[in-house]
Scaffold this active site. Structure first.
Site, PDB file in Angstrom:
ATOM      1  N   GLN A   1     -86.933 -36.044  25.193  1.00  0.00           N
ATOM      2  CA  GLN A   1     -85.732 -35.640  24.436  1.00  0.00           C
ATOM      3  C   GLN A   1     -84.920 -36.831  23.935  1.00  0.00           C
ATOM      4  OE1 GLN A   1     -82.814 -32.935  26.416  1.00  0.00           O
ATOM      5  NE2 GLN A   1     -81.353 -33.998  25.068  1.00  0.00           N
TER       6      GLN A   1
ATOM      7  N   HIS B   1     -91.805 -42.094  30.253  1.00  0.00           N
ATOM      8  CA  HIS B   1     -93.199 -41.741  29.929  1.00  0.00           C
ATOM      9  C   HIS B   1     -93.876 -41.101  31.142  1.00  0.00           C
ATOM     10  CE1 HIS B   1     -92.632 -45.433  27.280  1.00  0.00           C
ATOM     11  NE2 HIS B   1     -92.940 -44.498  26.395  1.00  0.00           N
TER      12      HIS B   1
ATOM     13  N   GLN C   1     -87.151 -37.201  16.479  1.00  0.00           N
ATOM     14  CA  GLN C   1     -88.613 -37.313  16.410  1.00  0.00           C
ATOM     15  C   GLN C   1     -89.275 -36.021  16.890  1.00  0.00           C
ATOM     16  OE1 GLN C   1     -91.131 -40.852  17.580  1.00  0.00           O
ATOM     17  NE2 GLN C   1     -91.317 -39.727  19.493  1.00  0.00           N
TER      18      GLN C   1
ATOM     19  N   LEU D   1     -94.869 -48.763  29.458  1.00  0.00           N
ATOM     20  CA  LEU D   1     -94.446 -47.474  30.010  1.00  0.00           C
ATOM     21  C   LEU D   1     -93.321 -47.612  31.024  1.00  0.00           C
ATOM     22  CD1 LEU D   1     -97.982 -45.873  30.506  1.00  0.00           C
ATOM     23  CD2 LEU D   1     -96.479 -45.756  28.510  1.00  0.00           C
ATOM     24  N   HIS D   2     -92.440 -46.619  31.019  1.00  0.00           N
ATOM     25  CA  HIS D   2     -91.342 -46.566  31.982  1.00  0.00           C
ATOM     26  C   HIS D   2     -91.284 -45.147  32.545  1.00  0.00           C
ATOM     27  CE1 HIS D   2     -89.270 -44.541  28.744  1.00  0.00           C
ATOM     28  NE2 HIS D   2     -89.430 -45.593  27.958  1.00  0.00           N
ATOM     29  N   GLU D   3     -90.308 -44.903  33.409  1.00  0.00           N
ATOM     30  CA  GLU D   3     -90.199 -43.598  34.091  1.00  0.00           C
ATOM     31  C   GLU D   3     -90.145 -42.423  33.108  1.00  0.00           C
ATOM     32  OE1 GLU D   3     -90.338 -41.889  36.988  1.00  0.00           O
ATOM     33  OE2 GLU D   3     -91.223 -43.733  37.730  1.00  0.00           O
TER      34      GLU D   3
HETATM   35  O1  PAF Z   1     -92.134 -42.189  20.621  1.00  0.00           O
HETATM   36  C1  PAF Z   1     -93.045 -43.025  20.482  1.00  0.00           C
HETATM   37  O2  PAF Z   1     -93.360 -43.790  21.377  1.00  0.00           O
HETATM   38  C2  PAF Z   1     -93.777 -43.118  19.143  1.00  0.00           C
HETATM   39  O3  PAF Z   1     -92.917 -42.857  18.094  1.00  0.00           O
HETATM   40  C3  PAF Z   1     -95.030 -42.223  19.082  1.00  0.00           C
HETATM   41  C4  PAF Z   1     -94.684 -40.757  19.181  1.00  0.00           C
HETATM   42  C5  PAF Z   1     -95.990 -42.587  20.197  1.00  0.00           C
HETATM   43  C6  PAF Z   1     -95.751 -42.449  17.753  1.00  0.00           C
HETATM   44  O4  PAF Z   1     -96.136 -43.769  17.580  1.00  0.00           O
END
Ligand code: PAF
Length: 272
Positions: free
Chosen positions: A139, A28, A144, A24-26
């Site tokens: 974003q 997330h 995605q 994880l980074h900022e």
């Molecule tokens: O963006 C991500 O980290 C991944 O594509 C996700 C949405 C967690 C699905 O594995």
């Protein structure tokens, strides 16, 4: 997890969900903090999803740091971490796949065939397990997020999807777990991507409507760096992700490049 979710629902509490692949980074953490503000309970999934990586991609070496992640989730207000095993997510009998047509066949979908099908399949599973009221995405992965919104609407998933702004390193480089692969010098140099996006935005704002010319400027700017190989430069409609020949309304400029063997993506919205 299902029992836990059932209990939360029974108590009438709302669930904010942040799906991640960990490290994880900022970027997330900004999603977790927002989820904290807007929901009673925040669930964060940490799962490096094998089916969204191509055979020559970095599944095995994708950065993992569960101990650090647990601390960060807690300190940003997350309540529950869902960290399933590959076996539990994809037992031998697993035979189902969720595919969104159209949006997945453009941009990153061209150089990463099957990637988005892996994403939509795992997200469907995660959504069914976590049963969120709101799911949060960044974003930075613009395509995605657009695909997941399409899927959630098409399949009547019945919860909200929020897409939050890109968080950047001080240099301007969009935060990504894959930035760890870039050593110091390259990491600094990668800031050219955002500088180029900002220049392109200025060009459009100053009246340039011709997409080909905008893309030419972006290409010239990026290729000043000898380590950059361009995957794509695109100027697209924010909803359909279709290429725009002329810039007549809001567009997204999306870029994917290779730098020292690392694939980097970034984008900027430009309203006109
Ligand atoms: O963006 C991500 O980290 C991944 O594509 C996700 C949405 C967690 C699905 O594995």
């Amino acid at each position: 997890m299902s029992l836990l979710v059932k209990g939360i629902k029974r108590r009438g509490k709302s669930i904010g969900f942040v799906p991640t692949m960990g490290c994880l980074h900022e970027g997330h953490l900004s999603l977790i903090r927002r989820a904290r503000k807007e929901n009673d309970v925040v669930i964060v999934s940490i799962f490096v999803n094998p089916i969204q990586f191509g055979p020559r991609e970095d599944y095995k070496r994708y950065p993992r740091n569960l101990t650090g992640d647990i601390k960060l989730v807690k300190s940003s207000g997350g309540n529950i971490i869902f960290n399933p095993t590959v076996k539990s997510m994809y037992p031998k009998s697993f035979s189902t796949s969720v595919r969104v047509r159209g949006l997945t066949e453009l941009l990153c979908g061209i150089s990463r065939p099957g990637h988005f099908e892996g994403v939509t399949t795992v997200c469907t599973k995660l959504f069914n397990i976590v049963r969120p009221d709101v799911a949060y995405f960044g974003q930075k992965d613009y395509q995605q997020a657009a695909i997941i919104k399409r899927m959630a609407e098409d399949l009547n998933m019945g919860f909200k999807i929020k897409v939050l702004p890109i968080v950047r390193e001080p240099s301007g480089l969009a935060m990504s777990s894959r930035n760890k692969y870039l050593f110091n010098k390259k990491r600094k140099e990668a800031s050219i991507i955002y500088r180029t996006l900002k220049e392109a935005k200025r060009l459009i704002k100053s009246g340039e409507k011709n997409t080909a010319r905008v893309k030419e400027c972006i290409k010239d700017s990026l290729l000043k760096n000898p380590y950059i190989k361009i995957d794509y430069i695109a100027v697209v409609d924010p909803q359909t992700l279709m290429e725009q020949k002329r810039i007549a309304s809001t567009v997204v400029i999306a870029i994917a490049v290779w730098m020292g063997g690392v694939r980097l993506i970034d984008n900027i919205l430009v309203s006109v």
